[in-house]
Design a protein around this motif. Structure first.
Motif, PDB file in Angstrom:
ATOM      1  N   GLU A  34      46.380   4.212   9.472  1.00 33.19           N
ATOM      2  CA  GLU A  34      45.193   3.400   9.911  1.00 33.19           C
ATOM      3  C   GLU A  34      45.594   2.719  11.296  1.00 33.19           C
ATOM      4  OE1 GLU A  34      42.068  -0.146   9.991  1.00 33.19           O
ATOM      5  OE2 GLU A  34      44.277  -0.329   9.852  1.00 33.19           O
ATOM      6  N   SER A  35      46.846   2.406  11.345  1.00 31.43           N
ATOM      7  CA  SER A  35      47.109   1.876  12.764  1.00 31.43           C
ATOM      8  C   SER A  35      47.136   3.081  13.831  1.00 31.43           C
ATOM      9  CB  SER A  35      48.420   1.351  12.648  1.00 31.43           C
ATOM     10  OG  SER A  35      48.688   0.123  11.798  1.00 31.43           O
ATOM     11  N   LYS A  36      47.450   4.155  13.406  1.00 29.83           N
ATOM     12  CA  LYS A  36      47.619   5.372  14.525  1.00 29.83           C
ATOM     13  C   LYS A  36      46.303   5.737  14.584  1.00 29.83           C
ATOM     14  CE  LYS A  36      51.954   7.158  12.722  1.00 29.83           C
ATOM     15  NZ  LYS A  36      52.708   8.174  11.991  1.00 29.83           N
ATOM     16  N   LEU A  37      45.287   5.713  13.517  1.00 28.07           N
ATOM     17  CA  LEU A  37      43.925   6.188  13.743  1.00 28.07           C
ATOM     18  C   LEU A  37      43.187   5.022  14.668  1.00 28.07           C
ATOM     19  CD1 LEU A  37      42.074   8.435  12.790  1.00 28.07           C
ATOM     20  CD2 LEU A  37      41.177   6.714  10.903  1.00 28.07           C
ATOM     21  N   PHE A  38      43.289   3.720  14.558  1.00 31.31           N
ATOM     22  CA  PHE A  38      42.738   2.801  15.597  1.00 31.31           C
ATOM     23  C   PHE A  38      43.369   3.059  17.086  1.00 31.31           C
ATOM     24  CE2 PHE A  38      42.927  -1.227  17.678  1.00 31.31           C
ATOM     25  CZ  PHE A  38      41.480  -1.729  17.675  1.00 31.31           C
ATOM     26  N   VAL A  39      44.341   3.589  17.254  1.00 33.72           N
ATOM     27  CA  VAL A  39      44.980   3.774  18.655  1.00 33.72           C
ATOM     28  C   VAL A  39      44.115   5.131  19.331  1.00 33.72           C
ATOM     29  CG1 VAL A  39      46.901   5.035  19.970  1.00 33.72           C
ATOM     30  CG2 VAL A  39      47.345   3.059  18.218  1.00 33.72           C
ATOM     31  N   ASP A  40      43.777   6.073  18.068  1.00 32.06           N
ATOM     32  CA  ASP A  40      43.144   7.044  18.820  1.00 32.06           C
ATOM     33  C   ASP A  40      41.514   6.766  18.671  1.00 32.06           C
ATOM     34  OD1 ASP A  40      45.018   8.780  18.312  1.00 32.06           O
ATOM     35  OD2 ASP A  40      44.639   9.328  16.076  1.00 32.06           O
ATOM     36  N   PHE A  41      41.107   5.798  18.222  1.00 33.23           N
ATOM     37  CA  PHE A  41      39.876   5.327  18.255  1.00 33.23           C
ATOM     38  C   PHE A  41      39.672   4.504  19.622  1.00 33.23           C
ATOM     39  CE2 PHE A  41      36.653   1.466  17.213  1.00 33.23           C
ATOM     40  CZ  PHE A  41      35.476   2.406  17.289  1.00 33.23           C
ATOM     41  N   GLU A  42      40.850   3.709  19.875  1.00 30.83           N
ATOM     42  CA  GLU A  42      40.875   2.989  21.182  1.00 30.83           C
ATOM     43  C   GLU A  42      40.612   3.957  22.485  1.00 30.83           C
ATOM     44  OE1 GLU A  42      43.205  -0.968  22.528  1.00 30.83           O
ATOM     45  OE2 GLU A  42      44.324   0.538  21.420  1.00 30.83           O
ATOM     46  N   ASN A  43      41.447   5.110  22.423  1.00 31.39           N
ATOM     47  CA  ASN A  43      41.356   6.072  23.297  1.00 31.39           C
ATOM     48  C   ASN A  43      39.910   6.701  23.464  1.00 31.39           C
ATOM     49  OD1 ASN A  43      43.880   5.713  23.868  1.00 31.39           O
ATOM     50  ND2 ASN A  43      44.691   7.120  22.601  1.00 31.39           N
ATOM     51  N   PHE A  44      39.487   7.104  22.214  1.00 33.84           N
ATOM     52  CA  PHE A  44      38.066   7.608  22.035  1.00 33.84           C
ATOM     53  C   PHE A  44      37.009   6.573  22.909  1.00 33.84           C
ATOM     54  CE2 PHE A  44      33.951   6.855  19.735  1.00 33.84           C
ATOM     55  CZ  PHE A  44      33.266   8.197  20.148  1.00 33.84           C
ATOM     56  N   LEU A  45      36.971   5.463  22.751  1.00 30.25           N
ATOM     57  CA  LEU A  45      36.228   4.442  23.358  1.00 30.25           C
ATOM     58  C   LEU A  45      36.184   4.264  24.618  1.00 30.25           C
ATOM     59  CD1 LEU A  45      36.142   1.398  20.912  1.00 30.25           C
ATOM     60  CD2 LEU A  45      34.463   3.007  20.993  1.00 30.25           C
ATOM     61  N   ARG A  46      37.489   4.300  25.109  1.00 29.64           N
ATOM     62  CA  ARG A  46      38.012   4.551  26.727  1.00 29.64           C
ATOM     63  C   ARG A  46      37.016   5.653  27.443  1.00 29.64           C
ATOM     64  NH1 ARG A  46      42.865   3.924  26.129  1.00 29.64           N
ATOM     65  NH2 ARG A  46      43.054   1.884  25.699  1.00 29.64           N
ATOM     66  N   HIS A  64      36.807  -4.915  18.385  1.00 29.55           N
ATOM     67  CA  HIS A  64      37.283  -6.322  18.428  1.00 29.55           C
ATOM     68  C   HIS A  64      37.754  -7.007  17.218  1.00 29.55           C
ATOM     69  CE1 HIS A  64      36.198  -6.277  22.732  1.00 29.55           C
ATOM     70  NE2 HIS A  64      35.026  -5.962  22.537  1.00 29.55           N
ATOM     71  N   GLU A  65      37.110  -6.700  16.309  1.00 30.36           N
ATOM     72  CA  GLU A  65      37.622  -7.347  14.874  1.00 30.36           C
ATOM     73  C   GLU A  65      38.974  -6.861  14.398  1.00 30.36           C
ATOM     74  OE1 GLU A  65      34.657  -6.933  11.867  1.00 30.36           O
ATOM     75  OE2 GLU A  65      33.397  -8.622  12.771  1.00 30.36           O
ATOM     76  N   ARG A  66      39.098  -5.510  14.560  1.00 26.40           N
ATOM     77  CA  ARG A  66      40.187  -4.731  14.267  1.00 26.40           C
ATOM     78  C   ARG A  66      41.350  -5.140  15.275  1.00 26.40           C
ATOM     79  NH1 ARG A  66      44.404  -3.354  13.408  1.00 26.40           N
ATOM     80  NH2 ARG A  66      45.204  -1.353  12.103  1.00 26.40           N
ATOM     81  N   LYS A  67      41.058  -5.369  16.675  1.00 29.71           N
ATOM     82  CA  LYS A  67      42.046  -5.563  17.571  1.00 29.71           C
ATOM     83  C   LYS A  67      42.606  -7.119  17.198  1.00 29.71           C
ATOM     84  CE  LYS A  67      43.817  -4.737  21.501  1.00 29.71           C
ATOM     85  NZ  LYS A  67      44.913  -3.266  21.790  1.00 29.71           N
TER      86      LYS A  67
END
Length: 535
Positions: A34-46, A64-67
């Motif tokens: 899930e931590s790796k997936l959140f990094v991917d999600f962050e890149n997707f938003l960017r 923002h909540e997950r961050k």
């Protein structure tokens, strides 16, 4: 809601395992994924913002909540039960909503970055080979409720994410609601009402608050009326004025429109002896003063076993330093390959929350022989595994994650016969090693790990509490010298608060012990020990 039952039909193609909440290994793997997936999600938003897409507010809020969770807490440390609940709840609910939003929102659904992120999401699930389901959310919530009720933790601490002096972030309202729903399923009305009151106090929406109040009143009414047997047959009360008066009094109390904290507190059940022992020792100072430690002689003249007597009659002992770290590593490694959800005679049950792995004695004969011989030398019983009428069972390794436990039980199997009661009719369907074994005469339990907090083995009828001590082993007899099951040996494993607990059982059967453990001279006889090993 559809997203929560599998974002893509692809979920049906992977191995969905509903035992994540019972496995520290799977929880840790899920947290890392899930931590790796959140990094991917962050890149997707960017990338989406760079392409001028309008990001939906729900996705921004989740980000923002997950961050903030990442900044405030170590999200990958699953030794904390509240943190484990947060993870499973988030993956099952929030991530599903995110993927559903990405797929349904026309402003971003057509962007190339969406396909890339969805491919990364599918890849993560493929590598993991399991995914949380509703049962995992309820199970992880149940773990918190079990710890809360067993150890009597402070309500404010639980709601603020604190347990056993270990803190994480404050619970969100949606998480409290999930906890409340699980409490209603069990049911645990006191805890359900406490959680609903917290939800009512947190909301600023008067309509929402009124909904919680009505729900509180309904649950309170159901709980009060259910506890009074007379209400199950109310017509009987009309033939007896005192009973009728009591009946009406209970109804008036249950029908209150405003439920106070004092009303809810009345529903809290006093702790059982089992729960009291989990919280700490119950023996008096005088009783504890009679306990002794001995260097006990064994079948090997130059080997003395370190015995700590934790109960005199019937005897319960803790033998220290009886297994090496090398053997512990072997047992845990081999068992991990075969771990599955532990069962009771009724199948999967909340009375037993752990993972079980069986290891054949023939899998590594040298280690098995060494450990079996050590047990035999100490307790003078036959522990050699055989292919016919074996005097012992195979090695049973158990892994308890945080919140894992085993409720009160006895080790003898109620469907099996004592040695002298066995008939060919009942034995012929069993595998050869299990035929004519008799009952489980004794239990030898290795402790393969330490535990940060919780996890003691307790005997409520004896007021005995055995702590978890790595490299030690607990030993007791399940059958009295008169040949009957000793029901004083009812015991259970207290819930693990922080960390994980590993044990390995070697159950010793009646077969082969005829000349090893003699019958008592009278029906009431207890096991005899040399005077030098008695207080």
């Amino acid at each position: 809601m559809g997203a929560k039952y599998g974002v893509f039909v692809f979920l049906l193609l992977i191995h969905v395992n509903c035992e994540i909440y019972t496995s520290i290994q799977k929880l840790t793997a899920l947290a890392e994924m899930e931590s790796k997936l959140f990094v991917d999600f962050e890149n997707f938003l960017r990338q989406s913002e760079a392409q001028g897409a309008v990001i939906p507010e729900s996705m921004t809020r989740f980000y923002h909540e997950r961050k903030n969770d990442t900044l405030l807490d170590n999200c990958s440390n699953m030794a904390n039960p509240i943190r484990a609940f947060y993870l499973i709840h988030r993956v099952y609910n929030d991530w599903g909503d995110v993927l559903n939003t990405i797929s349904s929102n026309q402003t971003i659904a057509t962007q190339p970055s969406v396909a890339d992120f969805r491919a990364l999401y599918r890849l993560a699930m493929t590598k993991l080979r399991f995914w949380p389901v509703r049962n995992d959310v309820d199970g992880s919530a149940d773990n918190i409720l079990r710890l809360w009720s067993t150890y009597g933790f402070d309500t404010t601490d639980i709601l603020n994410g604190k347990i056993a002096s270990i803190s994480t972030r404050r619970m969100k309202s949606v998480e409290i609601e999930a906890l409340s729903n699980t409490a209603g399923l069990i049911p645990l009305p006191y805890y359900q009402l406490i959680l609903l009151c917290e939800l009512s106090n947190r909301t600023h929406d008067e309509t929402e608050r009124d909904r919680y109040r009505r729900k509180i009143s309904k649950i309170y009414y159901w709980t009060i009326t259910k506890k009074i047997p007379i209400l199950r047959a109310p017509t009987l009360a009309y033939t007896d004025i005192p009973k009728l008066s009591q009946h009406n009094k209970v109804l008036r109390k249950a029908s209150k429109t405003t439920i106070s904290q004092e009303d809810i507190n009345e529903l809290l059940e006093p702790p059982s002896v089992f729960e009291k022992l989990c919280r700490g020792p119950l023996k008096t100072k005088k009783e504890e003063s009679l306990m002794r430690c001995f260097l006990r002689e064994t079948a090997v003249p130059f080997y003395l076993a370190k015995e700590e007597v934790v109960n005199i009659e019937p005897r319960v002992s803790l033998f220290h330093d009886v297994i090496s770290d090398h053997d512990i590593t072997y047992l845990k490694r081999e068992a991990t390959k075969k771990l599955s959800q532990s069962l009771t005679s009724d199948g999967v049950n909340r009375i037993r929350v752990s993972q079980t792995g069986w290891i054949r004695d023939s899998a590594h004969p040298r280690i098995s022989r060494r450990l079996s011989k050590r047990i035999a030398n100490i307790v003078n019983l036959d522990t050699t595994y055989r292919n016919r009428a074996s005097p012992v069972e195979e090695w049973q390794v158990l892994s308890y994650t945080t919140g894992g436990h085993y409720g009160e039980h006895i080790d003898p199997v109620h469907t099996e016969e004592l040695l002298w009661e066995m008939t060919e009719k009942k034995q012929k369907h069993l595998p050869l090693p299990n035929r004519y074994q008799g009952q489980r005469i004794a239990t030898w339990m290795f402790y393969l790990s330490d535990v940060d907090s919780g996890g003691a083995t307790v005997f409520p009828k004896l007021k005995v509490r055995v702590p978890v001590v790595k490299r030690a082993a607990a030993f007791w007899y399940n059958i009295s010298p008169n040949g009957e099951i000793d029901h004083r040996m009812v015991h259970g494993g207290c819930p693990v608060i922080i960390g994980s607990k590993w044990v390995c059982n070697k159950w010793i059967r009646q077969s082969g012990q005829v000349l090893k453990r003699l019958c008592g001279q009278t029906y009431e006889s207890e096991d005899l020990y040399p005077e030098k090993y008695m207080p």
